[in-house]
Design a protein around this motif. Structure first.
Motif, PDB file in Angstrom:
ATOM      1  N   TRP A  76       0.858  -1.188   0.000  1.00 18.53           N
ATOM      2  CA  TRP A  76       0.000   0.000   0.000  1.00 18.53           C
ATOM      3  C   TRP A  76       0.886   1.228   0.000  1.00 18.53           C
ATOM      4  O   TRP A  76       1.752   1.372   0.862  1.00 18.53           O
ATOM      5  N   GLY A  79       0.229   7.593  -4.661  1.00 13.28           N
ATOM      6  CA  GLY A  79      -0.336   7.631  -5.998  1.00 13.28           C
ATOM      7  C   GLY A  79       0.588   8.143  -7.081  1.00 13.28           C
ATOM      8  O   GLY A  79       0.598   7.606  -8.197  1.00 13.28           O
ATOM      9  N   GLN A  97      -3.200   1.243 -11.309  1.00 15.95           N
ATOM     10  CA  GLN A  97      -3.264   1.531  -9.879  1.00 15.95           C
ATOM     11  C   GLN A  97      -4.689   1.324  -9.388  1.00 15.95           C
ATOM     12  O   GLN A  97      -5.658   1.545 -10.130  1.00 15.95           O
ATOM     13  N   SER A  99      -7.142   1.557  -5.545  1.00 16.77           N
ATOM     14  CA  SER A  99      -7.190   2.055  -4.178  1.00 16.77           C
ATOM     15  C   SER A  99      -7.167   0.912  -3.181  1.00 16.77           C
ATOM     16  O   SER A  99      -7.286  -0.262  -3.543  1.00 16.77           O
ATOM     17  N   ASP A 122      -7.806   1.740 -12.188  1.00 20.71           N
ATOM     18  CA  ASP A 122      -7.509   2.397 -13.469  1.00 20.71           C
ATOM     19  C   ASP A 122      -8.134   1.651 -14.642  1.00 20.71           C
ATOM     20  O   ASP A 122      -8.368   0.428 -14.581  1.00 20.71           O
ATOM     21  N   MET A 206     -11.175   4.626 -11.375  1.00 22.30           N
ATOM     22  CA  MET A 206     -10.224   5.439 -10.627  1.00 22.30           C
ATOM     23  C   MET A 206     -10.370   6.921 -10.974  1.00 22.30           C
ATOM     24  O   MET A 206     -10.057   7.795 -10.153  1.00 22.30           O
ATOM     25  N   ASP A 226      -2.645   5.432  -0.218  1.00 21.99           N
ATOM     26  CA  ASP A 226      -3.945   4.773  -0.370  1.00 21.99           C
ATOM     27  C   ASP A 226      -4.035   3.940  -1.647  1.00 21.99           C
ATOM     28  O   ASP A 226      -5.119   3.633  -2.112  1.00 21.99           O
ATOM     29  N   PHE A 227      -2.901   3.554  -2.244  1.00 21.61           N
ATOM     30  CA  PHE A 227      -2.960   2.936  -3.565  1.00 21.61           C
ATOM     31  C   PHE A 227      -2.001   1.752  -3.700  1.00 21.61           C
ATOM     32  O   PHE A 227      -0.958   1.699  -3.055  1.00 21.61           O
ATOM     33  N   TYR A 228      -2.399   0.843  -4.603  1.00 12.02           N
ATOM     34  CA  TYR A 228      -1.541  -0.257  -5.021  1.00 12.02           C
ATOM     35  C   TYR A 228      -1.131   0.001  -6.463  1.00 12.02           C
ATOM     36  O   TYR A 228      -1.957   0.423  -7.284  1.00 12.02           O
ATOM     37  N   THR A 229       0.142  -0.246  -6.775  1.00 14.01           N
ATOM     38  CA  THR A 229       0.655   0.041  -8.115  1.00 14.01           C
ATOM     39  C   THR A 229       1.246  -1.221  -8.734  1.00 14.01           C
ATOM     40  O   THR A 229       2.196  -1.806  -8.188  1.00 14.01           O
TER      41      THR A 229
END
Length: 806
Positions: A76, A79, A97, A99, A122, A206, A226-229
């Motif tokens: 986590w 952004g 990406q 959330s 996304d 997103m 607050d994001f996963y990439t």
């Protein structure tokens, strides 16, 4: 000849029904256990392999190092890194990406459900991941704001058999929230496969989030988490070269006002390591345990070995009955290789019959394995070619292993000796059987001891004093609804009037649910303002007394101090130690800064286990922020609990008609963290019990054969005055001695193995001597019960029958 071998083998099986039944059942259970475990292991190892580009998908792991040089790794993260890596690294083809997991109330007509498993994602999601889209355009489905992609099961829940494309769902109902609005269904996809490291029921675009919070994606937003990439790399992507470019990338892209007390870095992790091999925190879904796979694989091997040992023991012990047959065959010209092939053929016939029974057992017990393991396993698992290849190899290997020693022994008989009738069991054969019995019961005792340790540890998880009260706490989830938060005190006051409600509190988090981190500066022991990012509970003034937290220093929040709402902070003892205060009293009155708020530390609560007992207690800040609440926690009396819950539910529907009455109990929420551990306990216990059952089957066969071989001796002893007790002791004593030896060997080995398993828990029991003694005595008692019927039957036999001439 092969046909003859098979015919002879079948005749021997039919003639010796008891011996054959024990062998077939033992081998069948052993093979069935191996196949079930193979299905479970294959399922665990199959996670995320359905993606077409699975070998080219990576994700960002964010590394944080504080001033004490302690490093944390989280999936986590921020952004801005998504657009930055896409712009700086041409070897990255697509970036997606999404959330952190979102809860949202969705309405369609009179249907409304709070969806707990939802992500903002996304529009590149379907370019990176291979999820099957059933309707709609996957490339544009998540492009526009307020678009939603539903899984097939979610679509049916709201729209039945209608085509949902173009229809709308009302979402959010909380003013100011990014998810509030009218969503248009743009696509329907197949349900996410169960063997995915994260799953969902719906995806929100997103762009909806980006429009609501553009600031968290710009170049200054690296601190907002607050994001996963994830990203799809090109075919010639080199992870090593990519890692080498990261330092320069960070110099170019990190904001100039980067926190001087902390160091940020990142590295990449392949998708195929996400479920089983990742140790990072804040995962988008659950993780598997490689250690548990090893344990179950070893148990499967143990069970199969015990079944093979049974076969070898019984075959070698009955070798006298086949001695004359071997002598005759050798006399008329059979070679050693012919005899070996014959006995191997007989063994493979037994194993073949066992394998058929094993498959039937697997089909019967696969649903139980699914329930025990908590995994989605069904009969389609039996279509996997790898699983069947493993089963076929295991079956052939078992047959060859189990038959090898008996076949070699029988093939080496001297025909002259055996035809004279002077052949007897060799000391070597007797010693081997004793060694094999010890080996069997070493494994059985170790598994029973392991079961006792597992039960004791998980019992501690449920009954350990956690430092807070989790019993009789009814938790209502209203998902941040502003209509509740704007009238919080009035709603709390009305609920508190119920005769069985003792107190009510509101909070963003309760133990066992999600909580964020908060960058927090406090004056440290050396007089400087030092920043850390402790975990954060946003609570109201009643939270600390409601769940029974104890103060280590200072005071809790109070309505008597209006300044508490903006100028006060309560932390736990671990947080005080992180800022350099071993005595919590010393941090009282120190300045703090946190999320735009400044003031002094007014209190330190005693450490409590708000995390799973797998982890040590981490630093925690309790911020007075009732407007950010999601949960109401009611301390209710034990009496008439169902009536109380029903009464509160009715009252809730009157107070908040726009929200469904979604409730749970705090202890259930907290114990949900141990679901994987309880599944492990069920599987471990079941397979351990099967291993002991197979071992006892073999013991029963050996005792039966021993009693038959010593029939005349028993008759003579009875004539000379031996009692039934003396005879039972005679037949059982050898096996009891072997079990005692097994206990001495198994105890240190199982102690070391279970000590390693317990190291997975930050708070665990210490293996006690009585656990292994209990395991040994339990095995002895079960073994005695197993052999008691046969020994009693032999002891009560009429000596006249046994002493009569043949």
């Amino acid at each position: 000849m092969i046909k003859n071998y098979i015919k002879i083998a079948w005749r021997n099986i039919s003639k010796n029904k008891g011996y054959s039944t024990i062998n077939i059942i033992g081998l069948a259970i052993g093979l069935a256990c191996c196949l079930l475990i193979a299905i479970y292991v294959q399922n665990e190892l199959s996670y995320d392999k359905y993606h077409v580009n699975k070998d080219r998908i990576y994700r960002i792991v964010h590394d944080y190092k504080d001033i004490s040089s302690t490093e944390q790794h989280q999936i986590w993260g921020n952004g801005p890194i998504g657009e930055a890596i896409k712009a700086d690294f041409p070897e990255i083809e697509k970036v997606v990406q999404f959330s952190g997991q979102t809860s949202i109330l969705l309405k369609q007509g009179d249907k409304r459900f709070q969806e707990e498993n939802v992500f903002f994602m996304d529009s590149t999601a379907f370019d990176v991941f291979s999820w099957k889209v059933l309707a709609g355009d996957p490339h544009t489905a998540l492009k526009n704001a307020y678009s939603v992609v539903l899984t097939e099961s979610t679509a049916k829940k709201y729209f039945g058999d209608q085509n949902p494309i173009g229809k709308t769902l009302e979402g959010g109902l909380a003013a100011g929230r990014a998810d509030a609005g009218l969503y248009t269904v743009t696509a329907v996809m197949a349900d996410v496969p169960a063997n995915s490291h994260f799953t969902f029921d719906a995806l929100l675009s997103m762009s909806t989030f980006r429009n609501a919070r553009p600031d968290v994606f710009n170049k200054e937003g690296w601190d907002y988490v607050d994001f996963y990439t994830y990203f799809l790399a090109s075919k010639d992507f080199d992870p090593v070269k990519f890692d080498q470019k990261i330092p320069e990338f960070l110099k170019r892209n990190l904001p100039t006002n980067e926190n001087p007390n902390a160091k940020y870095n990142f590295h990449i992790e392949p998708l195929l390591q996400a479920y089983m091999h990742s140790s990072a925190d804040r995962q988008p879904g659950t993780n598997g345990s490689y250690q548990n796979l090893y344990i179950f694989s070893i148990i499967g091997g143990f069970i199969l070995l015990i079944a093979c040992v049974n076969f070898m023991n019984l075959a070698t012990s009955r070798s006298m009955e086949r001695a004359k047959e071997v002598g005759v065959r050798k006399t008329i010209g059979a070679s050693k290789s012919n005899l070996i092939f014959q006995f191997m053929s007989e063994s493979l016939v037994l194993v073949f019959v066992s394998s058929i029974l094993a498959i039937l057992l697997v089909m019967a017990f696969l649903p139980f394995l699914e329930t025990f393991s908590g995994k989605h396993l069904n009969y389609s698992s039996l279509k996997d070619g790898t699983t069947w290849a493993i089963f076929l190899f295991t079956t052939i290997f078992t047959g060859l292993l189990a038959a090898s020693y008996p076949a070699l022994i029988l093939a080496n008989f001297n025909p002259i000796t055996v035809l004279k009738g002077s052949y007897s069991n060799s000391k070597g054969g007797i010693l081997l059987r004793r060694v094999l019995v010890v080996f069997q019961f070493c494994l059985s005792i170790a598994l029973i001891a392991g079961t006792v340790v597992v039960f004791s540890q998980l019992d501690q998880l449920q009954h350990r004093d956690l430092g807070f009260q989790k019993d009789q706490r009814l938790v209502i989830d209203y998902n941040f609804d502003d209509k509740v938060n704007n009238n919080l005190e009035a709603i709390k006051s009305t609920l508190a009037k119920d005769k069985d409600v003792l107190s009510v509190t509101a909070s963003r988090t309760v133990p066992g649910t999600f909580f964020p981190n908060a960058g927090t500066e406090i004056m440290s022991a050396n007089g400087t303002m030092s920043q850390f990012a402790p975990f954060l509970y946003e609570v109201d003034v009643d939270f600390i007394p409601n769940i029974g937290l104890q103060m280590a220093a200072g005071r809790a929040y109070s309505r008597d101090f209006p300044a508490d709402t903006v100028h006060s902070l309560v932390i736990n003892e671990s947080a005080a130690k992180q800022w350099g205060y071993s005595n919590p009293q010393d941090i009282i009155g120190k300045q703090f800064r946190q999320w735009g708020r400044e003031g002094t530390v007014i209190g330190v609560v005693k450490d409590f286990n708000y995390l799973s007992l797998h982890r040590k207690i981490e630093p925690l800040a309790l911020r007075l922020e009732p407007s950010s609440s999601r949960y109401l926690t009611l301390n209710i009396q034990h009496v008439n609990q169902p009536e109380t819950v029903a009464r509160i539910g009715k009252l809730w529907n009157e107070l908040v008609p726009n929200r469904p009455f979604l409730y749970s109990f705090l202890d259930d929420n907290f114990n949900r963290q141990y679901e994987a551990d309880f599944n492990f306990r069920r599987l471990f216990t079941a397979f351990s019990g099967l291993a002991l059952f197979i071992a006892c089957l073999g013991l029963l066969g050996l005792v039966t054969y021993t009693a038959q071989q010593r029939t005349k001796e028993i008759g003579v002893r009875k004539v000379l005055g031996a009692s039934i007790y003396n005879l039972i002791l005679l037949l059982s004593s050898d096996f009891i001695k072997l079990l005692a030896v097994a206990l001495l060997i198994a105890t240190p080995l199982s102690w070391m193995a279970m000590k390693k398993w317990l190291d997975n828990f930050a708070y665990h029991i210490e293996p006690q001597w009585w656990m292994f003694v209990f395991a040994g005595f339990a095995t002895i008692i079960i073994a005695l019960v197993t052999v008691s019927f046969q020994t009693l039957k032999a002891a009560k036999a009429n000596p006249v029958d046994s002493l009569r001439d043949e």
